[in-house]
Design a protein around this motif. Structure first.
Motif, short mmCIF file in Angstrom:
data_model
loop_
_atom_site.label_atom_id
_atom_site.label_comp_id
_atom_site.label_asym_id
_atom_site.label_seq_id
_atom_site.Cartn_x
_atom_site.Cartn_y
_atom_site.Cartn_z
N ASN B 109 36.55 48.78 35.01
CA ASN B 109 37.73 49.12 35.49
C ASN B 109 37.63 47.87 36.11
O ASN B 109 37.76 47.54 36.69
CB ASN B 109 37.66 50.37 35.88
CG ASN B 109 39.14 50.84 36.53
OD1 ASN B 109 39.90 50.10 37.15
ND2 ASN B 109 39.66 51.85 36.06
N GLY B 111 40.92 45.61 38.77
CA GLY B 111 42.29 46.17 38.85
C GLY B 111 41.81 45.15 40.78
O GLY B 111 41.97 44.10 40.78
N ALA B 127 45.62 49.86 41.67
CA ALA B 127 46.09 49.95 40.08
C ALA B 127 44.77 49.35 39.66
O ALA B 127 44.08 48.23 40.14
CB ALA B 127 47.05 48.97 39.43
N TYR B 129 42.65 48.95 35.61
CA TYR B 129 42.41 49.35 34.04
C TYR B 129 41.42 49.06 33.36
O TYR B 129 40.54 48.52 33.90
CB TYR B 129 43.58 47.72 34.00
CG TYR B 129 43.93 47.91 32.35
CD1 TYR B 129 43.70 46.98 31.16
CD2 TYR B 129 45.41 49.16 31.64
CE1 TYR B 129 43.88 47.41 29.49
CE2 TYR B 129 44.99 49.18 30.40
CZ TYR B 129 44.49 48.52 29.54
OH TYR B 129 45.06 48.57 28.14
N PRO B 132 42.76 51.69 27.71
CA PRO B 132 44.95 52.71 27.43
C PRO B 132 44.83 53.62 27.54
O PRO B 132 45.20 54.03 28.24
CB PRO B 132 45.11 52.00 25.95
CG PRO B 132 44.02 51.77 24.73
CD PRO B 132 43.09 50.86 26.20
N ASP B 133 43.36 54.20 27.48
CA ASP B 133 43.17 55.80 28.22
C ASP B 133 42.28 55.58 29.44
O ASP B 133 41.62 56.51 29.93
CB ASP B 133 42.03 56.70 26.82
CG ASP B 133 43.20 56.66 25.83
OD1 ASP B 133 43.03 56.10 24.43
OD2 ASP B 133 44.54 56.56 25.94
N ASN B 135 43.01 54.40 33.31
CA ASN B 135 43.20 53.07 34.39
C ASN B 135 44.09 54.32 35.57
O ASN B 135 43.76 55.50 35.39
CB ASN B 135 44.87 52.96 33.53
CG ASN B 135 45.60 54.02 32.79
OD1 ASN B 135 46.05 55.01 33.17
ND2 ASN B 135 45.34 53.35 31.42
N VAL B 137 46.62 54.67 38.83
CA VAL B 137 47.44 54.19 39.96
C VAL B 137 47.20 55.06 41.68
O VAL B 137 47.92 56.16 41.04
CB VAL B 137 49.11 53.79 39.55
CG1 VAL B 137 50.01 53.65 40.66
CG2 VAL B 137 49.36 53.20 38.30
N ASP B 160 46.01 59.37 37.01
CA ASP B 160 45.10 58.48 36.22
C ASP B 160 44.14 59.11 34.77
O ASP B 160 44.70 60.35 34.31
CB ASP B 160 43.26 57.84 37.09
CG ASP B 160 42.55 59.47 37.23
OD1 ASP B 160 41.42 59.24 37.54
OD2 ASP B 160 43.07 60.20 37.01
N ARG B 161 43.75 58.19 34.54
CA ARG B 161 43.68 58.49 32.64
C ARG B 161 41.55 58.15 32.32
O ARG B 161 42.21 56.71 33.02
CB ARG B 161 44.55 57.73 31.48
CG ARG B 161 45.79 58.12 31.60
CD ARG B 161 46.30 57.24 30.34
NE ARG B 161 46.38 57.90 29.39
CZ ARG B 161 47.27 58.49 28.18
NH1 ARG B 161 47.96 59.26 28.58
NH2 ARG B 161 46.35 58.72 27.13
N ARG B 162 41.32 58.56 32.38
CA ARG B 162 39.64 58.81 31.88
C ARG B 162 39.67 59.37 30.82
O ARG B 162 40.15 59.85 30.04
CB ARG B 162 38.99 59.59 33.22
CG ARG B 162 39.45 58.99 34.56
CD ARG B 162 38.41 59.50 35.50
NE ARG B 162 39.14 60.89 35.34
CZ ARG B 162 38.03 61.96 36.12
NH1 ARG B 162 36.75 61.47 36.67
NH2 ARG B 162 38.63 63.82 35.64
#
Lengths: 514, 438
Positions: B109, B111, B127, B129, B132-133, B135, B137, B160-162
């Motif tokens: 990750n 950012g 932020a 990244y 796509p899954d 990320n 903010v 967030d997405r993990r």
């Protein structure tokens, strides 16, 4: 294939563009940088440790890796390779200063009052005149050491030409603080209950408005007078030489303080060096640790600290420490080629060029013995023989430091020109750092484009101060005399360049480079 | 010859102030006397290389342009700074930090974090990244005042997405725990999670070493199988419907009161002292039938100097618990976990205990190293906590720190379950307090 070939040819052509010497304007050298114009007061910029660490450990390595440019020559240097006077440096002070000029405000005058900042060993006060001072005490068990180091280093750097706040060794008692007696008495008792009178270093600070630390790399954005990136200032680069001499344990923005002097809108920023309590080995001392007490913070080699889990025994006290209790681990032996202050690194010191080192060495060696003795007397040693021994060590160390830095250049200075006769001094010989009997010189003559304008000559004057007549066949309107010193058969890495305007049988110096 | 200059002592200050807005700035000083700079062989090639590197160099420079971080704004833990941290002004600075986080078993990750600070306020926007899954903010706004005692008010929002998360079931030995209804021999399900969270927090330092926090958060989570069918699906491992909170959006409002007594003079630097912390909070579901429970826990650590003041032995115990009334269901994502365990943090239950012993020592100014060993266990209740069957991990870390913030960390830990490597820069260490929990 054709594209690759043309790319290679282009690259080779770039690489093949030859040497072109610097050319100076035909004008007298600048003696003062004129950076004291009235400006609005900049915003205070306190040092932010986290940002500073990110800058030092991450930004700098990344930026250095992405920068293909050569380290530039210092940007605060005039045409004769000297640093003119400025808000950073007093150029005409070294060797000619009146020592009495150091103490403008003098030590604090009673009655005193506390204005804040009661740290573990620091205290902020104002004296009877309302002048602010920062007081710093010695480490318990090592009286005089840090206070003396601060006072001595401040005087030496002032004598060289740096702008430093006054540091005076004083003795204070709680009775000196009629309005804060109880508070001060408690603080003094906590610090060292055995003493009734406490020796402290009183630093006359802040002078004007404290603006915080000076950036190690950039200029102060809101100070229009600050136009040379600090990483390219010879006054800061030269601290690598002085740091080796005086054994700066640390060097960083916390030692370079800016202050706005004058009424708001009518003043300007002055750049000070301060905080030298860790010089002269004062922070490398081996304390005698009482049974059951904690040892001091580990210093020294970080790799050793890592592999020993911080448990390595303290180094035994040096002979200097055992004999002179007020001096830290400050020995005659010094290795200027390896000297670096403790991490984190200080960027200007990584940009020190040989010409910067030679300049600083000249300033350092330009101090007379009287000035060094005066500076050491400012430390207020009470033990007999301490001052004399420290003077001796300072002398030995500065000769060793100067010897190394003068070996990186051809340490020639043009002292005068008469017609076409140049009067040159080899400072390595002047200072007795090299042997005249095995020294010779190779002089080359170039025109403004760098082309040879005459045959080179070999000179063996066998003396520190000598003269050279410019050969008629080598004269050109703009003549560069490039002299390389040879010690034995070995030429010095960099020649001294003297740029001359030749007209009507007379030569006039317009530029120097080392 | 001196360059011409305006004599400062003779200036008319009134006139100057009046015309300040139109004053001509000092002209650029050129003291060098150089009409034409020196050029060495190869300098043009260097210039060419410099031109090629111009864009990445300027981008890197922009990332580090000035800074003015406020104490604690980057932490995943609520902090009320000490009085001395208020004693210098921070005004009008904006700074950028790159952030980087790499850990075994999670995606890389990268950012950036922007921090802006004024006199009493600071804000940060982060932020990151990692795909796509994967990320994040996050934004935080923090106000801090000193009168009459240090007080901090903060507001945070995060999305967030993990992905690639694992759930082995509840309990210290999930496979042997009857509360888990496995449908196959698979031992762990993989899932991904989307999370939104807002937190409001008020902290006060009434006396020198004591902090009191009142905070409330609203969090919303949705968990489902990993995109692309990577890893065992939940329904392949657990009986459908047997894991509360799976494959549906859970919304919880959690309000907590916490007290922290910390006698250390710096939060992160290796210094002696004592840390004791206790908390209690209530959580209830929003727009859902279940999700009402209590959190309660405590943490205690000693920081004992050994041989040198900056060599610190740190024994620590952390106990967290979730209490619920019968008939209530607690979503699996809200169970007590073990963020202080530096091995594979996979166990969950209603009670957790982590014992740690660290030895941390100062290597160099702003650099410290650490050896550590952790032992962790979970159980259905505090009565069931036992030293038997604990999971162990040992490791080594080096970190870059200031007095109150960890700047970067590089470490490795080894356990019977494998080795774990972690590198972080600009990312808050660990998972912080309950409001910032995983």
């Amino acid at each position: 294939m054709t594209r690759a070939l043309s790319t290679c040819c282009f690259a080779l052509s770039l690489a093949a563009c030859g040497y072109r010497p610097v050319r100076f304007v035909d004008a007298p050298p600048v003696s003062h940088a004129d950076d004291e114009s009235p400006v609005p007061m900049p915003k205070p910029d306190p040092l932010e440790p986290k940002a500073y660490l990110a800058d030092v450990y991450l930004r700098r390595p990344i930026m250095d890796a992405l920068d293909a440019a050569r380290i530039p020559d210092a940007g605060d240097v005039n045409s004769i390779d000297e640093v003119p006077g400025s808000s950073w440096f007093v150029a005409d002070r070294a060797g000619r200063s009146r020592l009495s000029d150091y103490a403008v405000d003098g030590p604090p005058r009673s009655p005193l009052r506390v204005t804040g900042g009661l740290g573990a060993d620091t205290l902020s006060i104002a004296d009877a005149r309302g002048l602010p001072y920062r007081m710093r005490a010695d480490v318990v068990g090592r009286p005089e050491m840090r206070t003396a180091a601060d006072a001595i280093a401040s005087r030496l750097l002032w004598a060289i030409g740096y702008i430093t706040p006054e540091v005076h060794v004083v003795h204070i008692r709680s009775e000196d603080f009629p309005a804060d007696r109880g508070q001060v008495e408690h603080w003094l008792q906590v610090h060292d209950p055995r003493q009734s009178s406490h020796r402290m270093a009183a630093t006359r600070w802040p002078i004007g408005t404290d603006l915080g630390a000076a950036s190690a790399t950039f200029t102060r954005a809101d100070d229009p007078n600050d136009q040379v990136p600090h990483v390219d200032r010879r006054t800061l680069r030269g601290l690598r030489v002085l740091g080796a001499w005086l054994d700066f344990k640390t060097m960083g923005p916390q030692k370079t303080l800016d202050a706005y002097v004058g009424a708001p809108g009518c003043g300007h920023v002055v750049h000070y060096l301060a905080g030298f309590e860790d010089t002269l080995g004062a922070d490398k001392v081996s304390s005698k640790v009482a049974k059951g007490a904690l040892h001091p913070d580990c210093g020294g080699n970080p790799f050793l600290n890592l592999v020993t889990l911080g448990l390595q025994p303290d180094p035994p006290p040096s002979a200097m420490e055992r004999k002179y209790h007020a001096i830290g681990s400050f020995e005659e032996e010094v290795h200027p080629e390896r000297y670096r202050p403790e991490l984190p690194p200080y960027e200007p010191l990584d940009h020190t060029l040989p010409s910067d080192g030679f300049w600083a060495s000249r300033r350092m060696m330009g101090l007379g013995e009287e000035q060094i003795r005066w500076a050491v007397e400012g430390g207020g040693f009470t033990q007999r023989g301490t001052a004399a021994h420290l003077v001796h060590v300072l002398e030995v160390r500065r000769r060793a430091v100067a010897a190394w830095w003068t070996a990186q250049v051809s340490p020639l200075v043009l002292e005068g020109v008469e017609g076409l006769r140049l009067q040159l001094h080899d400072y390595a010989l002047v200072w007795g750092l090299a042997a005249a009997g095995t020294t010779s010189y190779r002089a080359e003559f170039l025109d403004a484009r760098g082309a040879e304008s005459g045959a080179s000559v070999r000179l063996e004057p066998r003396t520190a101060c000598w003269e050279m007549e410019l050969p008629q066949g080598a004269l050109a309107p703009y003549l560069i005399v490039r002299i390389t010193a040879l010690r034995g058969a070995f030429p010095k890495p960099r020649p001294a360049q003297f740029h001359l305007m030749i007209a009507n049988g007379n030569a006039r110096l317009v530029g120097v480079r080392h | 010859m001196k360059l011409s200059r305006m004599p400062a002592t003779a200036c008319s200050c009134v006139a100057l102030l009046a015309s300040e807005a139109n004053a001509e700035p000092p002209r650029k000083q050129d003291v060098s006397g150089v009409a034409q700079p020196e050029r060495f062989t190869g300098d043009l090639l260097r210039s060419g290389a410099g031109a090629l590197l111009f864009v990445p160099r300027e981008l890197a420079s922009l990332l580090f342009f000035t800074s003015g971080a406020a104490v604690g704004i980057v932490e995943n833990e609520q902090v009320v700074p000490r009085v001395r941290d208020f004693l210098f002004s921070r005004d009008g600075r904006i700074g950028f930090f790159p952030t980087l986080f790499v850990e075994t078993g999670s995606s890389f990750n990268v950012g950036g974090r922007m921090i802006a600070s004024a006199d009493t306020a600071a804000t940060t926007l982060r932020a990151g990244y990692g795909g796509p899954d994967a990320n994040v903010v996050e934004s935080r706004l923090r106000f801090a005042r000193l009168t009459p005692v240090p007080i901090v008010l903060s507001f945070e929002g995060m999305h967030d997405r993990r992905t690639g998360l694992g759930y082995p079931g509840i309990g210290q030995d999930p496979r042997g725990d009857p509360r888990n209804r496995f449908v196959s021999t698979l031992t762990q399900a993989s899932y991904q999670e989307r999370r939104e969270r807002v937190i409001a927090s008020l902290g006060i330092r009434p006396v020198r070493d004591l902090e009191v926090f009142l905070s409330s958060s609203y969090s919303q989570r949705f968990s489902d199988d990993v995109s692309g069918g990577v890893g065992p699906r939940f329904d392949d491992v657990f009986a459908p419907g047997s894991v509360p909170g799976w494959s549906r959006t859970t919304r919880q409002v959690y309000t907590e009161l916490a007290l922290r007594l910390d006698t250390r003079e710096a939060r992160v630097a290796p210094v002696p002292g004592t840390l004791i912390e206790g908390y209690g909070g209530t959580s209830r579901g929003v727009k859902q039938e279940h999700g009402r429970f209590l959190r309660v826990g405590a943490r205690a650590a000693g920081f004992i100097s050994v041989y040198r003041r900056t060599n610190v032995l740190i024994p620590k115990i952390v106990i967290d618990g979730v209490a619920y009334s019968s008939g209530e269901q607690v979503p699996f994502s809200e169970l007590a976990r073990q963020p202080d365990f530096r091995g594979f943090n996979t166990r969950r239950d209603f009670t957790s205990m982590v014992l740690s012993l660290d030895y941390r020592w100062k290597v160099q100014r702003f650099v410290a190293a650490r050896l550590f060993v952790d032992a962790a266990t979970v159980a259905p209740s505090a009565r069931d906590l036992s030293l038997k069957g604990m999971r162990y991990v040992g490791g080594f870390e080096v970190d870059l720190y200031t007095a109150n913030t960890e700047l970067a960390r590089l470490g490795v830990s080894v356990s019977p379950e494998g080795a774990l490597f972690v590198f972080s820069f600009g990312v808050a260490p660990r998972f912080g307090d309950r409001q910032h929990r995983d």
